[in-house]
Design a protein around this motif. Structure first.
Motif, PDB file in Angstrom:
ATOM      1  N   PHE A  28       0.870  -7.967  -9.033  1.00  0.00           N
ATOM      2  CA  PHE A  28       0.131  -8.797  -8.084  1.00  0.00           C
ATOM      3  C   PHE A  28      -0.612  -7.942  -7.065  1.00  0.00           C
ATOM      4  CE2 PHE A  28      -0.091 -11.627  -4.313  1.00  0.00           C
ATOM      5  CZ  PHE A  28      -0.809 -12.654  -4.888  1.00  0.00           C
ATOM      6  N   PHE A  29      -0.016  -6.850  -6.615  1.00  0.00           N
ATOM      7  CA  PHE A  29      -0.628  -5.987  -5.607  1.00  0.00           C
ATOM      8  C   PHE A  29      -1.135  -4.676  -6.208  1.00  0.00           C
ATOM      9  CE2 PHE A  29       2.293  -8.449  -2.815  1.00  0.00           C
ATOM     10  CZ  PHE A  29       1.319  -9.041  -2.043  1.00  0.00           C
ATOM     11  N   ASP A  30      -1.616  -4.697  -7.440  1.00  0.00           N
ATOM     12  CA  ASP A  30      -2.122  -3.495  -8.103  1.00  0.00           C
ATOM     13  C   ASP A  30      -3.469  -3.102  -7.494  1.00  0.00           C
ATOM     14  OD1 ASP A  30      -2.612  -1.393  -9.779  1.00  0.00           O
ATOM     15  OD2 ASP A  30      -2.822  -2.602 -11.598  1.00  0.00           O
ATOM     16  N   ILE A  31      -3.469  -2.043  -6.671  1.00  0.00           N
ATOM     17  CA  ILE A  31      -4.696  -1.642  -5.966  1.00  0.00           C
ATOM     18  C   ILE A  31      -5.699  -0.971  -6.897  1.00  0.00           C
ATOM     19  CG2 ILE A  31      -3.562  -1.471  -3.735  1.00  0.00           C
ATOM     20  CD1 ILE A  31      -3.512   1.569  -4.138  1.00  0.00           C
ATOM     21  N   HIS A  32      -5.274  -0.572  -8.066  1.00  0.00           N
ATOM     22  CA  HIS A  32      -6.199   0.067  -9.010  1.00  0.00           C
ATOM     23  C   HIS A  32      -7.102  -0.951  -9.699  1.00  0.00           C
ATOM     24  CE1 HIS A  32      -4.090   3.786  -8.387  1.00  0.00           C
ATOM     25  NE2 HIS A  32      -2.930   3.211  -8.719  1.00  0.00           N
ATOM     26  N   LEU A 143      -8.394 -17.170  -2.743  1.00  0.00           N
ATOM     27  CA  LEU A 143      -9.708 -16.911  -3.331  1.00  0.00           C
ATOM     28  C   LEU A 143     -10.132 -15.455  -3.166  1.00  0.00           C
ATOM     29  CD1 LEU A 143     -11.626 -20.172  -2.388  1.00  0.00           C
ATOM     30  CD2 LEU A 143     -10.718 -19.502  -4.613  1.00  0.00           C
ATOM     31  N   THR A 144      -9.774 -14.839  -2.051  1.00  0.00           N
ATOM     32  CA  THR A 144     -10.095 -13.415  -1.877  1.00  0.00           C
ATOM     33  C   THR A 144      -9.351 -12.575  -2.900  1.00  0.00           C
ATOM     34  OG1 THR A 144     -10.480 -13.755   0.481  1.00  0.00           O
ATOM     35  CG2 THR A 144     -10.082 -11.504  -0.242  1.00  0.00           C
ATOM     36  N   HIS A 145      -8.055 -12.833  -3.063  1.00  0.00           N
ATOM     37  CA  HIS A 145      -7.285 -12.057  -4.041  1.00  0.00           C
ATOM     38  C   HIS A 145      -7.803 -12.308  -5.459  1.00  0.00           C
ATOM     39  CE1 HIS A 145      -3.949 -11.322  -6.861  1.00  0.00           C
ATOM     40  NE2 HIS A 145      -3.695 -10.290  -6.072  1.00  0.00           N
ATOM     41  N   ALA A 146      -8.042 -13.574  -5.793  1.00  0.00           N
ATOM     42  CA  ALA A 146      -8.488 -13.909  -7.146  1.00  0.00           C
ATOM     43  C   ALA A 146      -9.867 -13.350  -7.448  1.00  0.00           C
ATOM     44  CB  ALA A 146      -8.487 -15.416  -7.335  1.00  0.00           C
ATOM     45  N   CYS A 147     -10.728 -13.276  -6.440  1.00  0.00           N
ATOM     46  CA  CYS A 147     -12.082 -12.777  -6.648  1.00  0.00           C
ATOM     47  C   CYS A 147     -12.118 -11.254  -6.764  1.00  0.00           C
ATOM     48  CB  CYS A 147     -12.969 -13.244  -5.506  1.00  0.00           C
ATOM     49  SG  CYS A 147     -14.691 -12.788  -5.683  1.00  0.00           S
ATOM     50  N   LEU A 148     -11.315 -10.571  -5.980  1.00  0.00           N
ATOM     51  CA  LEU A 148     -11.362  -9.108  -5.967  1.00  0.00           C
ATOM     52  C   LEU A 148     -10.480  -8.456  -7.025  1.00  0.00           C
ATOM     53  CD1 LEU A 148     -11.363  -8.389  -2.129  1.00  0.00           C
ATOM     54  CD2 LEU A 148     -13.304  -8.411  -3.704  1.00  0.00           C
ATOM     55  N   ASN A 149      -9.523  -9.173  -7.566  1.00  0.00           N
ATOM     56  CA  ASN A 149      -8.606  -8.602  -8.545  1.00  0.00           C
ATOM     57  C   ASN A 149      -9.199  -8.706  -9.941  1.00  0.00           C
ATOM     58  OD1 ASN A 149      -6.318  -7.423  -9.495  1.00  0.00           O
ATOM     59  ND2 ASN A 149      -5.043  -9.246  -9.344  1.00  0.00           N
TER      60      ASN A 149
END
Length: 164
Positions: A28-32, A143-149
């Motif tokens: 869920f928090f994979d910054i790569h 929406l921010t997480h879903a859009c950027l991931n």
């Protein structure tokens, strides 16, 4: 007692259906995998895929924000404790009419008193403002997480059906 069994069944059903899609924190928090979408079509496809893929995680985020919102609004917390606690106390201890002097107090009288005090207290606590804050904060975070991931490789095979 039957209500308790229904609540347990509902909770078990919720856990099996919604929380079964809970993904590991590392995924869920994979910054790569964070990147800016190239265009709006890619952003919409990411949102569509990620909201399904991380739906359990998003439900936990909504729940955590709801708990925070109620704890941050102490008047709302007091109003909810008063109403829920009063309702349960009346159901538990006042099943029979109570005789005080010449007056008989029934459950109906107790509920009326509870709501006459509790509903104005609840309205004063501005629950609609809290609900709108919860909707806005949840939408912004999700929406921010879903859009950027960026979706993983498995998303490419999500539309391919198994050939037998």
């Amino acid at each position: 007692m039957e209500v308790l069994f229904r609540a347990q069944d509902t909770l078990r059903n919720f856990r099996e259906t919604k929380l079964s899609t809970l993904r590991p924190v590392g995924e869920f928090f994979d910054i790569h995998r964070i990147s800016r979408p190239a265009n709006t079509n890619e952003a919409f496809s990411r949102i569509t895929y990620n909201t399904r893929h991380f739906s359990g995680n998003y439900l936990i985020i909504i729940g955590a924000l709801a708990v925070y919102a109620v704890l941050a609004n102490t008047t709302l917390l007091i109003a909810l404790i008063f109403l829920i606690g009063g309702f349960s106390l009346i159901n538990r201890f006042a099943t029979e009419p109570i005789q005080i002097g010449e007056n008989t107090i029934t459950q109906k009288h107790l509920y009326t008193g509870l709501f006459v005090i509790g509903i104005p207290l609840l309205i004063f606590a501005s629950p609609f403002g809290t609900i709108f804050w919860l909707v806005g904060a949840s939408a912004l975070v999700i929406l921010t997480h879903a859009c950027l991931n960026e979706p993983g490789v498995e998303s490419e095979y999500a539309t391919v059906q198994e050939a037998v």
